[in-house]
Every structure is written in structure tokens, then in C-alpha cells.
Scaffold this motif. Structure first.
Motif, PDB file in Angstrom:
ATOM      1  N   TRP A   1      -6.672   4.365 -10.628  1.00  0.00           N
ATOM      2  CA  TRP A   1      -8.214   4.726 -10.059  1.00  0.00           C
ATOM      3  C   TRP A   1      -9.011   3.382 -10.687  1.00  0.00           C
ATOM      4  O   TRP A   1      -8.871   2.818 -11.785  1.00  0.00           O
ATOM      5  N   LEU A   2      -9.892   2.953  -9.701  1.00  0.00           N
ATOM      6  CA  LEU A   2     -10.796   1.833 -10.028  1.00  0.00           C
ATOM      7  C   LEU A   2     -11.862   2.331 -10.988  1.00  0.00           C
ATOM      8  O   LEU A   2     -12.443   3.649 -10.710  1.00  0.00           O
ATOM      9  N   ASN A   3     -12.234   1.770 -12.045  1.00  0.00           N
ATOM     10  CA  ASN A   3     -13.102   2.010 -12.798  1.00  0.00           C
ATOM     11  C   ASN A   3     -14.518   1.591 -12.455  1.00  0.00           C
ATOM     12  O   ASN A   3     -15.020   0.631 -12.709  1.00  0.00           O
ATOM     13  N   ALA A   4     -14.985   2.602 -11.508  1.00  0.00           N
ATOM     14  CA  ALA A   4     -16.342   2.591 -11.026  1.00  0.00           C
ATOM     15  C   ALA A   4     -17.175   3.575 -10.835  1.00  0.00           C
ATOM     16  O   ALA A   4     -16.612   4.988 -10.567  1.00  0.00           O
ATOM     17  N   ASP A   5     -18.422   3.835 -10.760  1.00  0.00           N
ATOM     18  CA  ASP A   5     -19.103   4.879 -10.651  1.00  0.00           C
ATOM     19  C   ASP A   5     -18.951   5.809  -9.064  1.00  0.00           C
ATOM     20  O   ASP A   5     -19.472   6.623  -8.973  1.00  0.00           O
ATOM     21  N   TYR A   6     -18.576   4.721  -8.062  1.00  0.00           N
ATOM     22  CA  TYR A   6     -18.697   5.415  -6.787  1.00  0.00           C
ATOM     23  C   TYR A   6     -17.423   5.854  -6.255  1.00  0.00           C
ATOM     24  O   TYR A   6     -17.151   6.489  -5.080  1.00  0.00           O
ATOM     25  N   VAL A   7     -16.262   6.146  -7.155  1.00  0.00           N
ATOM     26  CA  VAL A   7     -14.974   6.751  -6.748  1.00  0.00           C
ATOM     27  C   VAL A   7     -15.077   8.174  -6.582  1.00  0.00           C
ATOM     28  O   VAL A   7     -15.960   8.544  -7.429  1.00  0.00           O
TER      29      VAL A   7
ATOM     30  N   ILE B   1       0.787  -1.335  -0.067  1.00  0.00           N
ATOM     31  CA  ILE B   1      -0.056   0.014  -0.086  1.00  0.00           C
ATOM     32  C   ILE B   1       0.771   1.224  -0.035  1.00  0.00           C
ATOM     33  O   ILE B   1       0.676   2.182  -0.720  1.00  0.00           O
ATOM     34  N   VAL B   2       1.980   1.303   1.051  1.00  0.00           N
ATOM     35  CA  VAL B   2       2.737   2.404   0.814  1.00  0.00           C
ATOM     36  C   VAL B   2       3.502   2.506  -0.430  1.00  0.00           C
ATOM     37  O   VAL B   2       3.661   3.800  -0.958  1.00  0.00           O
ATOM     38  N   ASN B   3       3.725   1.562  -1.284  1.00  0.00           N
ATOM     39  CA  ASN B   3       4.365   1.781  -2.646  1.00  0.00           C
ATOM     40  C   ASN B   3       3.530   2.397  -3.474  1.00  0.00           C
ATOM     41  O   ASN B   3       3.878   3.066  -4.226  1.00  0.00           O
ATOM     42  N   ILE B   4       2.260   1.749  -3.614  1.00  0.00           N
ATOM     43  CA  ILE B   4       1.237   2.375  -4.479  1.00  0.00           C
ATOM     44  C   ILE B   4       0.906   3.790  -4.063  1.00  0.00           C
ATOM     45  O   ILE B   4       0.437   4.506  -5.076  1.00  0.00           O
ATOM     46  N   ASN B   5       0.936   4.229  -2.696  1.00  0.00           N
ATOM     47  CA  ASN B   5       0.518   5.420  -2.690  1.00  0.00           C
ATOM     48  C   ASN B   5       1.453   6.221  -3.147  1.00  0.00           C
ATOM     49  O   ASN B   5       1.513   7.496  -3.585  1.00  0.00           O
ATOM     50  N   GLN B   6       3.040   5.851  -2.960  1.00  0.00           N
ATOM     51  CA  GLN B   6       3.948   6.635  -3.558  1.00  0.00           C
ATOM     52  C   GLN B   6       4.009   6.610  -5.125  1.00  0.00           C
ATOM     53  O   GLN B   6       4.375   7.667  -5.444  1.00  0.00           O
TER      54      GLN B   6
ATOM     55  N   ASN C   1      -5.820   8.863   1.237  1.00  0.00           N
ATOM     56  CA  ASN C   1      -5.932   8.166  -0.089  1.00  0.00           C
ATOM     57  C   ASN C   1      -6.710   6.754   0.206  1.00  0.00           C
ATOM     58  O   ASN C   1      -6.145   6.259   1.333  1.00  0.00           O
ATOM     59  N   VAL C   2      -7.739   6.468  -0.205  1.00  0.00           N
ATOM     60  CA  VAL C   2      -8.241   5.073   0.052  1.00  0.00           C
ATOM     61  C   VAL C   2      -8.268   4.223  -1.303  1.00  0.00           C
ATOM     62  O   VAL C   2      -8.360   4.647  -2.416  1.00  0.00           O
ATOM     63  N   PHE C   3      -7.862   3.046  -0.915  1.00  0.00           N
ATOM     64  CA  PHE C   3      -7.584   1.815  -1.861  1.00  0.00           C
ATOM     65  C   PHE C   3      -8.616   0.763  -1.713  1.00  0.00           C
ATOM     66  O   PHE C   3      -8.787   0.393  -0.468  1.00  0.00           O
ATOM     67  N   GLU C   4      -8.999  -0.028  -2.674  1.00  0.00           N
ATOM     68  CA  GLU C   4      -9.657  -1.235  -2.651  1.00  0.00           C
ATOM     69  C   GLU C   4      -8.880  -2.253  -3.450  1.00  0.00           C
ATOM     70  O   GLU C   4      -8.263  -1.992  -4.460  1.00  0.00           O
ATOM     71  N   LEU C   5      -8.854  -3.469  -3.087  1.00  0.00           N
ATOM     72  CA  LEU C   5      -8.176  -4.596  -3.545  1.00  0.00           C
ATOM     73  C   LEU C   5      -9.053  -5.283  -4.537  1.00  0.00           C
ATOM     74  O   LEU C   5     -10.279  -5.921  -3.967  1.00  0.00           O
ATOM     75  N   HIS C   6      -8.979  -5.694  -5.758  1.00  0.00           N
ATOM     76  CA  HIS C   6      -9.618  -6.234  -6.696  1.00  0.00           C
ATOM     77  C   HIS C   6      -8.884  -7.120  -7.449  1.00  0.00           C
ATOM     78  O   HIS C   6      -7.607  -6.707  -8.120  1.00  0.00           O
ATOM     79  N   ASN C   7      -9.149  -8.194  -7.441  1.00  0.00           N
ATOM     80  CA  ASN C   7      -8.349  -9.425  -8.282  1.00  0.00           C
ATOM     81  C   ASN C   7      -6.896  -9.454  -8.265  1.00  0.00           C
ATOM     82  O   ASN C   7      -5.870  -9.359  -9.060  1.00  0.00           O
ATOM     83  N   GLY C   8      -6.444  -9.169  -6.889  1.00  0.00           N
ATOM     84  CA  GLY C   8      -5.190  -8.968  -6.381  1.00  0.00           C
ATOM     85  C   GLY C   8      -4.402  -7.796  -6.666  1.00  0.00           C
ATOM     86  O   GLY C   8      -3.175  -7.792  -6.539  1.00  0.00           O
ATOM     87  N   GLN C   9      -5.197  -6.795  -6.934  1.00  0.00           N
ATOM     88  CA  GLN C   9      -4.325  -5.512  -7.257  1.00  0.00           C
ATOM     89  C   GLN C   9      -5.153  -4.320  -6.529  1.00  0.00           C
ATOM     90  O   GLN C   9      -6.379  -4.261  -6.550  1.00  0.00           O
ATOM     91  N   TRP C  10      -4.282  -3.472  -6.070  1.00  0.00           N
ATOM     92  CA  TRP C  10      -5.077  -2.119  -5.445  1.00  0.00           C
ATOM     93  C   TRP C  10      -5.431  -1.198  -6.211  1.00  0.00           C
ATOM     94  O   TRP C  10      -4.397  -0.698  -6.904  1.00  0.00           O
ATOM     95  N   PHE C  11      -6.467  -0.489  -6.174  1.00  0.00           N
ATOM     96  CA  PHE C  11      -6.973   0.641  -6.879  1.00  0.00           C
ATOM     97  C   PHE C  11      -7.413   1.607  -5.898  1.00  0.00           C
ATOM     98  O   PHE C  11      -7.857   1.408  -5.044  1.00  0.00           O
ATOM     99  N   MET C  12      -7.029   2.823  -6.487  1.00  0.00           N
ATOM    100  CA  MET C  12      -7.539   3.982  -5.529  1.00  0.00           C
ATOM    101  C   MET C  12      -8.741   4.232  -5.970  1.00  0.00           C
ATOM    102  O   MET C  12      -9.722   4.157  -7.096  1.00  0.00           O
ATOM    103  N   VAL C  13      -9.880   4.656  -4.956  1.00  0.00           N
ATOM    104  CA  VAL C  13     -11.348   4.732  -4.945  1.00  0.00           C
ATOM    105  C   VAL C  13     -11.700   6.194  -4.159  1.00  0.00           C
ATOM    106  O   VAL C  13     -12.752   6.563  -4.598  1.00  0.00           O
ATOM    107  N   HIS C  14     -10.706   6.757  -3.525  1.00  0.00           N
ATOM    108  CA  HIS C  14     -11.041   8.332  -3.003  1.00  0.00           C
ATOM    109  C   HIS C  14      -9.766   8.808  -2.756  1.00  0.00           C
ATOM    110  O   HIS C  14      -8.663   8.045  -2.263  1.00  0.00           O
ATOM    111  N   HIS C  15      -9.746   9.981  -3.014  1.00  0.00           N
ATOM    112  CA  HIS C  15      -8.798  10.952  -2.638  1.00  0.00           C
ATOM    113  C   HIS C  15      -9.141  12.188  -2.150  1.00  0.00           C
ATOM    114  O   HIS C  15     -10.131  12.760  -2.532  1.00  0.00           O
ATOM    115  N   HIS C  16      -8.894  12.815  -0.902  1.00  0.00           N
ATOM    116  CA  HIS C  16      -8.942  13.954  -0.353  1.00  0.00           C
ATOM    117  C   HIS C  16      -7.805  14.992  -0.137  1.00  0.00           C
ATOM    118  O   HIS C  16      -6.920  14.313   0.709  1.00  0.00           O
ATOM    119  N   SER C  17      -7.832  15.943  -0.598  1.00  0.00           N
ATOM    120  CA  SER C  17      -6.613  16.853  -0.189  1.00  0.00           C
ATOM    121  C   SER C  17      -7.231  18.152   0.335  1.00  0.00           C
ATOM    122  O   SER C  17      -8.161  18.832  -0.222  1.00  0.00           O
TER     123      SER C  17
END
Length: 276
Positions: A170-176, A147-152, A243-259
Motif C-alpha cells: 500500500w502507498l503510505n498516503a492519507d488518501y488511500v 500490474i497483473v503480477n502485483i495484483n496477484q 484494485n487501483v494502483f499508482e506508480l511512484h518512483n518506478g514502483q506500483w502501489f495500491m491506493v484503493h481496494h473494494h470488495s
């Protein structure tokens, strides 16, 4: 103390509390300082006072099993677990992994849960000392490292201004969802990617310096909080990011970013950049 020499062994006899203790060494020197390079191995035999037989006779007990254990054991195996854990705490992540591949004894030591817990606290944070990871601290360390690596990687994408890489992150979803430092809010994959396209095309390149990274990993979801400074100037107002990530099929995707820009009481911010 008395010393006797034999062709292949030296025998040192000590008198301890009235008992005679024989110490055999597997080299042919009594002092051990002029050995042929092999490790001196000791075995003991005790002549107990009051043993069978008259005069100075007695019953001799040679602890052969202990001698064989000492011969076959490595130095690490002979340490108590607390000392082993402390010694391994000085190793970094790659070194501990390499150590586990040397032999079965080192694999057991390097896979010890306490060693990975200590490494987690050293590399990441002490905040999660009270948790008990379901799959152990080694697996939790590996998940946190991922997670730290993908965040970087997210900040590397911003620095390189690569929209294709941002799209893959980013995850290809309508709720991101994405909330930039400017306060603008975007939802859905197309809306989020459109905001990043605008930011990466119009904002100057930004090389964020990330500090105070804290992460929490659960099955299927993880989040990271941090402070991000623009460039090398730490006297500017940092951005507080999540940053919030979800795991899908063994891969982490970003679903939320707030700055958002961090301000002291009473301060008024200039118009913050959209990037971030």
C-alpha cells in the motif's frame, strides 16, 4: 523442361509463355533431394523472345541482386508481414522476448507492434482492441503484465497472512481507501493497515481463486477488476473486487481496494468475511 549439370550448379530450363527461364541451384544435384546439406539457392535468368541476335539467341538477364538477397535472407524475412505476425502469435511472452535477442532480423520481427497486440489480446483481453497505446503495444503489454503480477501478489499476501508485505504493497498516503467485503470502510494508510492487521490475525487463511481479471493501465495509474472465489469451490458466491494502483518512483502501489459479495436477485447473504 531441360536440365543441364555443371560442376557446382545445376541448371533447369523451363519454357514459360514462350520465354526460356533458367533456374540455377547452388548444389550439384539437379533435383535437390541429394544435396550436401546446404540450402539450395535459386537465381533466374531469362532469355526473352525477340531479343538481339538471330535464331535462338536473345538477351540474358541474370538477377544477381535478387540472388544475393535470397542467399542472405532467413525464411522469416521472406514471409509477408501478415504471415510473420500470425506465426509469432503462437509464441508466449518469454519466447517472443528470447526471439528478439537472436539477431537483428528476428529483433525487428519480434518487436513488431502487431505481434504484441495479438499477444496482449491472447493473454489478457479483447476489450481494448480500439485503443492506441502511446508507447506501442510492447510497452503496454509489459505494463499490463506488471500490474497483473502485483495484483496477484496482493492475493499471495492474503494467503500467507503477511502484514509486513501488505504494508509495503500500500502507498503510505492519507488518501488511500479500503472497503472490505463486510462493508467496513477505512481511509488513510494507518486505518487501512489496521484493518488488514485485524483481518489477517482473526480470519482463517484464505486462498482466493481469481477469475475474469481485467486491467487498464494509464500513465501513473492502473486498475484491475476481477471475481474472487474462496478456495476451490466455485459454487459459492464470488466476490467482485476492484484494485487501483499508482506508480511512484518506478514502483506500483495500491491506493484503493473494494470488495463486495455478488448475489443473485432475491438472495440474502450470510455475514461475509472481512478478508477481501
Amino acid at each position: 523442361m531441360f536440365t543441364f549439370k555443371f560442376p557446382k550448379f545445376s541448371c533447369r530450363m523451363n519454357i514459360v509463355n514462350g520465354d526460356f527461364i533458367y533456374v540455377l541451384r547452388s548444389c550439384n544435384c539437379a533435383c535437390g533431394s541429394n544435396c550436401d546439406g546446404s540450402m539450395a539457392v535459386t537465381a533466374t535468368a531469362r532469355v526473352m523472345n525477340g531479343g538481339s541476335g538471330g535464331g535462338g539467341g536473345g538477351q540474358v538477364a541474370v538477377v544477381e541482386r535478387e540472388r544475393q538477397q535470397v542467399i542472405g535472407a532467413s525464411m522469416m524475412e521472406q514471409l509477408v508481414p501478415e504471415i510473420t505476425t500470425h506465426a509469432l502469435s503462437y509464441l508466449d511472452y518469454p519466447s517472443l522476448c528470447r526471439l528478439s535477442m537472436t539477431n537483428s532480423s528476428m529483433r525487428r520481427a519480434a518487436n513488431d507492434d502487431n505481434a504484441w497486440k495479438a499477444l496482449y489480446h491472447k493473454d489478457f483481453t479483447m476489450e481494448q482492441d480500439s485503443i492506441t497505446p502511446a508507447n506501442g503495444w510492447k510497452a503496454y503489454y509489459a505494463a499490463t503484465r506488471a500490474i497483473v503480477n502485483i495484483n496477484q501478489h496482493f492475493f499471495d499476501i492474503i494467503r500467507d497472512r503477511s502484514l509486513p508485505e501488505m504494508g509495503r504493497l500500500w502507498l503510505n498516503a492519507d488518501y488511500v481507501k479500503c472497503i472490505h467485503a463486510s462493508g467496513e470502510f477505512f481511509t488513510g494508510y494507518s486505518g487501512v493497515l489496521g484493518s488488514w492487521q485485524l483481518a489477517l490475525n482473526w480470519e482463517p487463511a484464505v486462498n482466493f481463486q481469481v477469475r475474469d481479471v481485467r486491467s487498464r493501465v494509464l500513465p501513473g495509474v492502473a486498475w484491475v477488476t476481477m471475481k474472487a472465489y474462496v478456495g476451490m469451490e466455485h459454487n459459492t458466491h464470488p466476490m467482485s473486487m476492484t484494485n487501483v494502483f499508482e506508480l511512484h518512483n518506478g514502483q506500483w502501489f495500491m491506493v484503493h481496494h473494494h470488495s463486495s459479495v455478488m448475489l443473485a436477485d432475491g438472495e440474502v447473504a450470510d455475514q461475509p468475511p472481512m478478508l477481501g
